[in-house]
Structures are given as C-alpha cells and as structure tokens.
Design a protein around this motif. Structure first.
Motif, mmCIF file in Angstrom:
data_model
loop_
_atom_site.group_PDB
_atom_site.id
_atom_site.type_symbol
_atom_site.label_atom_id
_atom_site.label_comp_id
_atom_site.label_asym_id
_atom_site.label_seq_id
_atom_site.Cartn_x
_atom_site.Cartn_y
_atom_site.Cartn_z
ATOM 1 N N LEU A 248 1.003 -1.128 0.237
ATOM 2 C CA LEU A 248 0.072 -0.071 0.060
ATOM 3 C C LEU A 248 0.985 1.173 -0.044
ATOM 4 O O LEU A 248 0.438 2.286 -0.317
ATOM 5 N N ILE A 250 2.363 2.379 2.900
ATOM 6 C CA ILE A 250 2.168 3.229 4.061
ATOM 7 C C ILE A 250 3.252 2.739 5.123
ATOM 8 O O ILE A 250 3.594 1.678 5.364
ATOM 9 N N ALA A 270 -1.481 4.106 -1.140
ATOM 10 C CA ALA A 270 -2.497 4.706 -0.054
ATOM 11 C C ALA A 270 -2.724 6.345 -0.362
ATOM 12 O O ALA A 270 -3.751 6.948 -0.195
#
Length: 339
Positions: A248, A250, A270
């Motif tokens: 993602l 993150i 993200a």
C-alpha cells in the motif's frame, strides 16, 4: 586485517561466546586457528557504495547516494547485503579491506526478508564466509560485527534478544537478532559467530534492543536462516515468489493500541486513496487491527498484488471507509534500463 585487541581479549580467547561478565582471557597468538578464522571472515566483508537512479522513488527517504557494507558468501560467490542499500541502483561499487574496488551488478532484492545480492564483475580475491545457523544463536551470545571500514569496522557485540520484528515500512520477519552495543554503520554489516560463520546482516539502529519499549540502544540483524530456502530462487529470478504481496505504501507505528500512519509513499496506492500522515487505521477488511504484525498479516492475506483492500480509518474527527487498489512493491520501484 588484524582484529582489535579488545576483540582478542574478550572474544576469540573464550572457549565460547558467553555473558559479558566473564573475565578477559589472554591475548591469543596470531597463528591460533580461531583467530585466523575470524580474520578470514572479517576480510570477506566489503564496503558498498551505491548511486541511485536519477528518478529513484526511494531517494526521498534513503538518499541518492548510500554507503554500507556487504559480505562475500559461499558457495555462490555473491555479495550479500541489506536490500535498501541497493534499491533502485544505477551504479554500485564494492571495496575490499585491501582497498580493491570493483563495480557490481544487482542480482536480487527481496522486500520480504530485506536481503539484497550483488555480483562483482571481477574477482575480489578474498575468501567467502560460510553461512551459519542463526537458529542456534541465543541471548548473551557474543558476536563479531564487521563492516567495510577496515579495522575500525570490527567490534564485539552481545545478542540481547531474538524476536519477531515488525518494521514501519510494511515489513515483518521472525527471529530477528538484536544486539548491543550498537554500531551506527550497521547497514549491511556482517554478524559473525565464534566459528567465523555469518549469522545475520545489519539492518537498523534501534532504541529498544532487549525489550520493546524499554530503552537499550542496539542494532537489528536479519537472520541468515531466512536466506537459505530462497537464495537459489533469488539468484534465478531476482526475488522470491513467496515475497510477492499486496503493498500500500504506508509507513506506520503502534501507538496506544492503534496503528498510526507516519507517512505515505508519494504517488503510492495509499496516497492516491486519500490516506494521510496522522490517520489511524482501525480495520482491514472489516477486522480490527491494533498491532503492526496483525495489520500486515491481514493485509497480505487479502489476496495477490492488485487486490482491493478495504480500510476503515480515523482521519481527524472523521471515520472513513476507503478501498485501496494494492500493487506489487517491485513494480513501483524504478529499474535501471537494460539493453
């Protein structure tokens, strides 16, 4: 290379690497087999200098030029290092303790373990180190840490814990080795046991080496047992298939029983979905998450890269439901053009 007197007094001369409180032994003679074995292992360590691609996405956090270490390993004849040193590399050079500098090519990078492999384009003229058994390493074992900085790059450290480690960058490994005192030049450093075998590769400086949340500065080493089942696949394909997971972009940490977003990767999944630093991740796929390892396991179990991941987040005072289209981490990084 001659090992520092400190190491000779408290390391080689002991019949085993025991607790730090043991009394120093006499300095061994240079012809002692144990001493020569450790010299050979230290000499297998090289300095790694990397220049990143001009458009490297990782330059924002890792820099355009990176310095660290690696170690020539048997039987492959490749240099094992920590992967972030060589991620999105344009040019890599390795330098032996004797001062011989040789260009190297990137063979593999495995995001799941963090390992990277380099192939020097010519002989290094040093003996490769054997892979040891990191599973047999215990707390209070004394080890040699060797970096590519010559005699100043060799020191003694003590293993203070061995545990699962969850990194803020969507990273999780079992049986990470934590040592103290720390070295600041830890990136790619070799953790070597009393038999002159490699048991870990340096990754991080940490403030809680012994117990999470309790202050004791140290280093985290990635255990070499993680490499053994995948090295052939890494050499053949450049990675391991089992390490292909939804990503993602993150960076997060555990704070008061919640997962807090530290930063998001620019132009990553993200960020595109609206995740912001400071957000709190409440659920993944409808399941509550409070710890990093649980967050990662639920994320990776959601499917293959490309799967849509449902997150419930707290953004300021607002609870939001987001769907993020995950990707393969290595498809996001820049690659050096090939002919």
């Amino acid at each position: 290379m001659k090992l520092p007197a400190l190491f000779l007094c408290i390391g080689v001369a002991l019949p085993a690497f025991g607790a730090v409180s043991q009394a120093p032994a006499d300095k061994p003679k240079e012809e002692d087999a144990a001493y020569q074995t450790l010299i050979s292992a230290a000499n297998a360590v090289v300095a790694v200098k990397m220049k990143a691609l001009a458009n490297a996405r990782s330059a924002e956090t890792l820099g355009n030029e990176r310095l660290g270490s690696g170690v020539l390993i048997a039987p492959s004849g490749l240099v094992l290092t920590i992967g972030y040193l060589i991620l999105e590399a344009d040019q890599v050079d390795v330098t032996t303790v004797g001062g011989r500098t040789i260009p190297a090519t990137v063979v593999a990078y495995d995001h799941a373990t963090g390992f990277g492999l380099l192939r020097p384009i010519g002989p290094l003229d040093v003996k490769p180190v054997r892979l040891g058994n990191s599973g047999k390493v215990d707390a209070l074992d004394r080890m040699m840490v060797a970096t590519g900085s010559g005699e100043l790059g060799v020191s003694v450290t003590t293993v203070v814990s061995k545990r699962t480690f969850a990194g803020y960058w969507e990273y999780l490994i079992d049986d990470a080795l934590f040592t103290s005192p720390p070295r600041l030049d830890h990136s790619g450093a070799a953790l070597i046991n009393k038999d002159g075998e490699l048991v870990g590769i340096g990754s991080l400086f940490v403030m809680d080496a012994q117990t999470p949340g309790e202050r004791l500065p140290g280093n985290m080493f990635v255990p070499v047992d993680l490499l053994k089942p995948i090295i052939d696949e890494m050499i053949e394909t450049g990675r391991q298939k089992a390490g292909v997971r939804p990503w993602l972009g993150i960076n997060s940490l555990e704070e008061d029983g919640r997962i807090k977003v530290l930063r998001v990767t620019s132009d990553g999944p993200a960020e595109k979905a609206g995740i912001k630093p400071g957000d709190i991740i409440l659920t993944v796929g409808g399941q509550k998450v409070e710890k990093l390892d649980d967050f990662y396991k639920k994320l990776w179990s959601s499917g293959k890269p490309g799967v849509e991941v449902a997150l419930k987040i707290l953004q300021g005072a607002e609870v939001r439901d987001l769907k993020i289209r995950s990707i393969d981490r290595l498809e996001f990084v820049r690659k050096k053009p090939t002919i």
